[in-house]
Design an enzyme around this catalytic site. Sequence first.
Site, PDB file in Angstrom:
ATOM      1  N   PHE A 140       0.718  -1.124   0.046  1.00 51.71           N
ATOM      2  CA  PHE A 140       0.052   0.092   0.112  1.00 51.71           C
ATOM      3  C   PHE A 140       0.927   1.287  -0.108  1.00 51.71           C
ATOM      4  O   PHE A 140       1.607   1.545   1.044  1.00 51.71           O
ATOM      5  CB  PHE A 140      -0.978   0.072   1.160  1.00 51.71           C
ATOM      6  CG  PHE A 140      -1.971   1.129   1.094  1.00 51.71           C
ATOM      7  CD1 PHE A 140      -3.001   1.251   0.389  1.00 51.71           C
ATOM      8  CD2 PHE A 140      -1.532   2.424   1.783  1.00 51.71           C
ATOM      9  CE1 PHE A 140      -3.709   2.370   0.337  1.00 51.71           C
ATOM     10  CE2 PHE A 140      -2.196   3.589   1.759  1.00 51.71           C
ATOM     11  CZ  PHE A 140      -3.718   3.632   0.905  1.00 51.71           C
ATOM     12  N   ASP A 225       9.481   2.593   1.756  1.00 48.55           N
ATOM     13  CA  ASP A 225       8.196   3.319   2.053  1.00 48.55           C
ATOM     14  C   ASP A 225       8.079   3.350   3.659  1.00 48.55           C
ATOM     15  O   ASP A 225       7.664   2.490   4.156  1.00 48.55           O
ATOM     16  CB  ASP A 225       7.078   2.872   1.251  1.00 48.55           C
ATOM     17  CG  ASP A 225       5.762   3.828   1.469  1.00 48.55           C
ATOM     18  OD1 ASP A 225       5.755   4.490   2.597  1.00 48.55           O
ATOM     19  OD2 ASP A 225       4.983   3.738   0.856  1.00 48.55           O
ATOM     20  N   LYS A 254       2.668  11.141   7.000  1.00 47.56           N
ATOM     21  CA  LYS A 254       2.002  11.084   8.268  1.00 47.56           C
ATOM     22  C   LYS A 254       2.513  11.703   9.723  1.00 47.56           C
ATOM     23  O   LYS A 254       2.320  12.963   9.799  1.00 47.56           O
ATOM     24  CB  LYS A 254       1.652   9.536   8.541  1.00 47.56           C
ATOM     25  CG  LYS A 254       1.013   8.926   7.492  1.00 47.56           C
ATOM     26  CD  LYS A 254       0.303   7.491   7.767  1.00 47.56           C
ATOM     27  CE  LYS A 254      -0.302   6.830   6.694  1.00 47.56           C
ATOM     28  NZ  LYS A 254      -1.705   7.595   6.376  1.00 47.56           N
TER      29      LYS A 254
END
Length: 401
Positions: A140, A225, A254
């Site tokens: 993802f 990532d 984030k």
Amino acid sequence: MTVAPIASTAPGHLAHNYHPLPVTLSGGEGAWVHDAAGREYLDLLAGYSALNFGHRHPALVAAAQAQLDRLTLTSRAFDHDLLHPFADRLAALTGTQMVLPMNTGAEAVETAIKAVRKWGYEACGVKAGSASIVVADGNFHGRTTTIVSFSTDPDARRGFGPYTPGFRTVPFGDAAALAAAIDDTTVAVLLEPIQGESGVVVPPDDYLPAVRAACDDTGVLLVADEIQSGLGRTGTTLACELWGVVPDLVLLGKALGGGILPVSAVVGRADVLGVLTPGTHGSTFGGNPLACAVGLAVVGLLETGEHQACARTLGAHLQSRLAALVDEGLLAGHRGVGLWAGIDVDPAWGTGRDLCERLLERRVLAKDTHGSTIRLAPPLTIAPDDLDWGLDQLTATLRAR
């Protein structure tokens, strides 16, 4: 062509691209939030790691408020006084050479894709238009059209073609399959060190070192990532540190925005990010003064190592208690590291959504993924007693099937 109208299933005018739990939040502080009626809930999701430091951390709020009184946006047409300090301190924190600030996690991924392709053409002589990137199934990395082109999640991918070429998918955790997928068109390997959306899937201990070796042997880049796993969540500043692996590029997001605004960055080798020259890539809001002020405060919180240590200590307790629930037969399984875990609900008990709704009744917030799995990602600032209280509610809910 006649297009039949599609009736909306959502009340009001909000697009129905989320299926939230039935709670409407109006305030929060630390690990706790409350609804309009004043009912309090323990947040064990923490914005998918965007709230690593909890809701409204005083140092982060103070940094944002002070900057709001000074300067919020210049665009990158002009420099500002926090841009270089932010880049310098983030580079020092992550042990990298160069920082390219953006806004969202997906933008960081897209930025890295552009950079490694251009690097492959300019530095390695890869034939123009042929660059390939090796990725893992279960990944993802966001939901842009390019990213969903190499997603293996049918909900994220179906209906959004035609798909962008240039990606080769191999099983996550299988270093041999990854090495075999690299050829003379390959410019990079793009991986999450730990797959968050898939349910906090932790690879075998020899996996990332073997991936690093395969990249070194073939001269391709390793892009990690760390948008969910980075910035303290796993008990280290970056999850890759758990295996002693240094990627060529790292994607951050984030938690970098402190739960206040979207902030992301690509950090890594100067020769790779250096291929993005003026006019080839940019962002109106990337690296804006408000983002840099909050980002600097986030870096300051992590520079002491206090939050990483807390994630290690409380994380060990979290994993121990979840293991006990598996041993008791109340959970089908669990995985995790630091203050991050995926728990598997026994289908005989119900679905992940069922468990989240039952936890909501007990004032605990969590979110399901892929049907039977729930991710737990408490703020790194959570009090030990609060963590135990939340786990007590999970235990009671599972026992009261």
